[in-house]
Write a protein that holds these residues in place. Structure first.
Motif, PDB file in Angstrom:
ATOM      1  N   GLN A   2      24.183  89.307  46.206  1.00 15.41           N
ATOM      2  CA  GLN A   2      23.589  88.000  46.458  1.00 15.41           C
ATOM      3  C   GLN A   2      24.489  87.160  47.356  1.00 15.41           C
ATOM      4  OE1 GLN A   2      21.264  87.463  42.191  1.00 15.41           O
ATOM      5  NE2 GLN A   2      23.177  86.415  42.523  1.00 15.41           N
ATOM      6  N   THR A   5      24.720  81.508  45.055  1.00 17.43           N
ATOM      7  CA  THR A   5      24.866  81.493  43.597  1.00 17.43           C
ATOM      8  C   THR A   5      23.726  80.723  42.926  1.00 17.43           C
ATOM      9  OG1 THR A   5      26.309  79.541  43.720  1.00 17.43           O
ATOM     10  CG2 THR A   5      27.372  81.713  43.686  1.00 17.43           C
ATOM     11  N   HIS A   7      19.172  80.292  42.894  1.00 13.59           N
ATOM     12  CA  HIS A   7      17.870  80.787  43.316  1.00 13.59           C
ATOM     13  C   HIS A   7      16.842  79.688  43.098  1.00 13.59           C
ATOM     14  CE1 HIS A   7      18.117  81.787  38.958  1.00 13.59           C
ATOM     15  NE2 HIS A   7      16.828  81.430  38.954  1.00 13.59           N
ATOM     16  N   ALA A  29      17.076  83.543  47.366  1.00 12.54           N
ATOM     17  CA  ALA A  29      16.012  84.188  46.594  1.00 12.54           C
ATOM     18  C   ALA A  29      15.055  83.136  46.056  1.00 12.54           C
ATOM     19  CB  ALA A  29      16.613  84.985  45.442  1.00 12.54           C
ATOM     20  N   GLY A 139      17.109  86.876  51.233  1.00 14.29           N
ATOM     21  CA  GLY A 139      16.920  86.570  49.821  1.00 14.29           C
ATOM     22  C   GLY A 139      15.732  87.326  49.265  1.00 14.29           C
ATOM     23  N   SER A 140      15.805  87.675  48.010  1.00 14.28           N
ATOM     24  CA  SER A 140      14.748  88.458  47.368  1.00 14.28           C
ATOM     25  C   SER A 140      13.427  87.689  47.308  1.00 14.28           C
ATOM     26  CB  SER A 140      15.186  88.837  45.950  1.00 14.28           C
ATOM     27  OG  SER A 140      14.261  89.707  45.358  1.00 14.28           O
ATOM     28  N   GLN A 303      21.512  91.671  35.060  1.00  9.26           N
ATOM     29  CA  GLN A 303      21.971  90.328  35.410  1.00  9.26           C
ATOM     30  C   GLN A 303      21.575  89.311  34.345  1.00  9.26           C
ATOM     31  OE1 GLN A 303      20.652  89.358  39.450  1.00  9.26           O
ATOM     32  NE2 GLN A 303      22.638  90.078  40.175  1.00  9.26           N
ATOM     33  N   THR A 305      20.910  85.198  34.224  1.00  8.90           N
ATOM     34  CA  THR A 305      20.756  83.960  34.989  1.00  8.90           C
ATOM     35  C   THR A 305      20.192  82.876  34.079  1.00  8.90           C
ATOM     36  OG1 THR A 305      18.482  84.425  35.745  1.00  8.90           O
ATOM     37  CG2 THR A 305      20.288  85.307  37.079  1.00  8.90           C
ATOM     38  N   ASP A 326      25.063  85.271  36.818  1.00  9.19           N
ATOM     39  CA  ASP A 326      24.957  85.823  38.164  1.00  9.19           C
ATOM     40  C   ASP A 326      24.306  84.844  39.133  1.00  9.19           C
ATOM     41  OD1 ASP A 326      25.837  88.766  37.844  1.00  9.19           O
ATOM     42  OD2 ASP A 326      24.460  88.455  36.178  1.00  9.19           O
ATOM     43  N   SER A 327      23.521  83.922  38.608  1.00  9.20           N
ATOM     44  CA  SER A 327      22.872  82.923  39.452  1.00  9.20           C
ATOM     45  C   SER A 327      22.355  81.799  38.561  1.00  9.20           C
ATOM     46  CB  SER A 327      21.709  83.549  40.235  1.00  9.20           C
ATOM     47  OG  SER A 327      21.061  82.600  41.061  1.00  9.20           O
TER      48      SER A 327
END
Length: 600
Positions: A2, A5, A7, A29, A139-140, A303, A305, A326-327
């Motif tokens: 990523q 940090t 989304h 993302a 980004g996803s 992950q 989040t 993770d985010s």
């Protein structure tokens, strides 16, 4: 890996419907709602024209039209993002001014930023290109399905098979698309849908142990993660991300926990993440072996989040470090960033002008769950006028939230004119005292057509006709937005997230944990006041609720008294608020104790 940090979570039906087109090339993302295939089809036509892609309409006469619409829209968005990303990468390679602008958007911990900082003044274009090729990724483009919205569908009066249910068809559209992304499952369990996922190859690991499609589970507590994680593992399906969302301090539907607070929940996840991963992996490998499928030699990545109520760089950094996230999801603040989402100017202005008293937990959603809202939305005003004119309820034109069978064989929506008319007639026949009758009338007519309302802002933003949906806009902001007071650019919001500027002008914004705690205390208070004669079961639930909150308050007292990375101002203000909340908690606890004595 990523790039950022944070989304951007799904917001409403239409607010993030095309967010990947706007931000994915920057490595951000985001998530697209798959509720409304009519909206995706209209935007597919718009974007096909804008970016010179061929367009052939997918009408409702075409077999499996819902899945095909969603698949075609996602494929188009993916193609646009990939083209835009390659053009952007080429621009960064040759234009240092643009590269410098982009560099300022990256977090200080980004490997790409650290490397660019070292070489930007001396490196050749070819060297810059090599670095970008290795470290810069789009980004996803994730998608979100509310698993509860899985309406059965009919053709020619005959009920179609389960795979044509709304959520099943949306899942199929994603699973057969060319996206390499994650599907976010929210709003509770749907056993049939989970089983249906087993049919799609992309959810299983390839010979290298990688997934073409990943599964993200949105949960509000650790127990839910364990229970649902095991269900998936037994099917040979891996949860690649557990996304923890605050039960109340979030945008959209508010799925309140039983008094479990976000801080302790995150702490429990952080303490048990490795055990959870290993336990699920053991179940997962057995399931894959029983299906004669490739079995990874070690547990795939999992992950963790979180999202809901985050509003400062201090909070952002604390969550990442304290709970090893993770985010972190930043949703509602982006409602003031038209560069990133699809929203009309009038709604932006309404949100920017809103204060704490304007944001509230409403009862407008036909899903039957409390819904975060702001006073003065055009859809709510439109609804109030209809009630005054004696025609409550909405024309049910999209039929995505058909959940009630009180008066019909097939479910209908509680926001529909059909339902509210029958319910009001039933109310009149009861001949209740005036105050009681008015209260029930308000409960009936409070439900609003959010199917249409949550997509109108996107249509308005693109200048599209809203004849089918009506002109009224619904919006789903979290209460955290009360502390942001102006429209912002995308670089400004990113700068705010990373602590390079401050977009909050409100002098008394509480810490995110305190905001949620206050909401839970108010929520319980309202629930108790609304129940005139509670039974033993309700009292037991309230007792569990208040005890869970007591544990949460103790956790926060310890957290903010210890040497954590909070500013002195945050620490002092939070400890003062905790004292007030401890007092309010005691009052509610005494009420419950008295009710228990009466029942005994």
């Amino acid at each position: 890996m990523q790039l950022h940090t944070f989304h951007i979570p799904v917001m409403g039906i239409g607010y993030t419907i095309d967010t990947p087109v706007k931000v994915a090339h920057l490595g951000i993302a985001s998530a697209i709602s798959l509720v409304d295939d009519m909206l995706t089809e209209r935007l597919r036509e718009l974007y096909s024209t804008k970016y010179n892609f061929p367009f052939n309409a997918i009408t409702n006469k075409i077999n499996d039209f819902r899945a095909e619409r969603i698949k075609s829209y996602l494929n188009l968005i993916n193609d646009i993002v990939n083209n835009k990303f390659e053009d952007f990468k080429s621009t960064l390679t040759t234009k240092r001014e643009e590269l410098n602008k982009f560099r300022t958007l990256l977090p200080e911990t980004s490997e790409l930023k650290l490397l660019l900082d070292q070489v930007i003044e001396t490196a050749s274009n070819s060297r810059i290109g090599e670095i970008l090729q290795q470290y810069l990724h789009p980004g996803s483009i994730d998608v979100n399905i509310m698993t509860k919205l899985d309406k059965e569908n009919y053709k020619g009066g005959e009920k179609l098979s389960t795979e044509h249910n709304d959520a099943h068809a949306a899942l199929r559209g994603f699973a057969t698309s060319n996206l390499n992304a994650s599907i976010i499952l929210s709003a509770g369990m749907n056993a049939r849908l989970y089983s249906y996922m087993e049919q799609f190859e992309d959810f299983y690991p390839d010979k290298n142990g990688t997934f073409r499609k990943q599964i993200t589970l949105k949960v509000s507590d650790y127990r839910s993660a364990i229970v649902q994680g095991k269900i998936f593992a037994k099917k040979g399906l891996w949860i690649s991300e557990f996304r923890i969302e605050s039960g109340l301090n979030c945008g959209g539907h508010a799925f309140a926990t039983q008094g479990f607070l976000m801080g302790p929940i995150l702490h429990e996840f952080n303490q048990n993440k490795n055990n959870l991963k290993q336990e699920l992996f053991e179940i997962y490998t057995k399931a894959l072996q029983s299906k004669n499928r490739t079995t990874p030699s070690q547990a795939p990545a999992m992950q963790l989040t979180a999202q809901g109520g985050v509003g400062t760089a201090e909070e952002h950094e604390f969550l990442l470090k304290q709970y090893q996230l993770d985010s972190v999801g930043w949703g509602s603040p982006f409602l003031l960033v038209p560069e990133a989402i699809s929203i009309d100017k009038a709604t932006v202005q309404l949100l920017a002008n809103g204060n704490e008293d304007d944001y509230f937990l409403s009862n407008v959603s036909p899903v039957g769950v409390r819904f975060n809202n702001i006073k003065g939305t055009s859809r709510d005003l439109e609804q109030q006028n209809k009630i005054k004119n004696g025609v409550p309820g909405a024309a049910c034109t999209k039929k995505f939230i058909l959940l009630n069978k009180e008066y019909t064989d097939r479910p209908i929506c509680t926001a529909s004119r059909q339902y509210q008319k029958q319910k009001i007639e039933e109310l009149k026949a009861k001949n209740l005292p005036k105050a009681e009758s008015e209260k029930e009338f308000e409960q009936i007519t409070s439900k609003s057509c959010i199917c249409n309302g949550l997509g109108v802002a996107a249509l308005n933003a693109h200048g599209l006709n809203t004849q089918l949906e009506g002109s009224g806009v619904s919006v789903c902001p979290g209460p955290n937005l009360a502390y942001f007071s102006k429209e912002s650019s995308l670089p400004e919001m990113i700068g705010h997230i990373y602590g390079r500027c401050n977009l909050i002008t409100h002098p008394n914004r509480p810490n995110l944990f305190m905001k949620e705690l206050g909401m839970y205390l108010n929520y319980l208070d309202e629930e108790m006041d609304a129940c005139v004669m509670p039974n033993n079961r309700q009292i037991k639930n309230w007792d569990d609720f208040i005890n869970n909150m007591a544990n949460g308050i103790s956790y926060y007292e310890s957290l903010f008294n210890s040497d954590q990375k909070w500013s002195d101002k945050t620490q002092q203000e939070t400890l003062l608020q905790l004292k007030k909340f401890r007092t309010k908690h005691s009052v509610l606890s005494d009420k419950i104790r008295d009710l228990k004595l009466i029942e005994a």
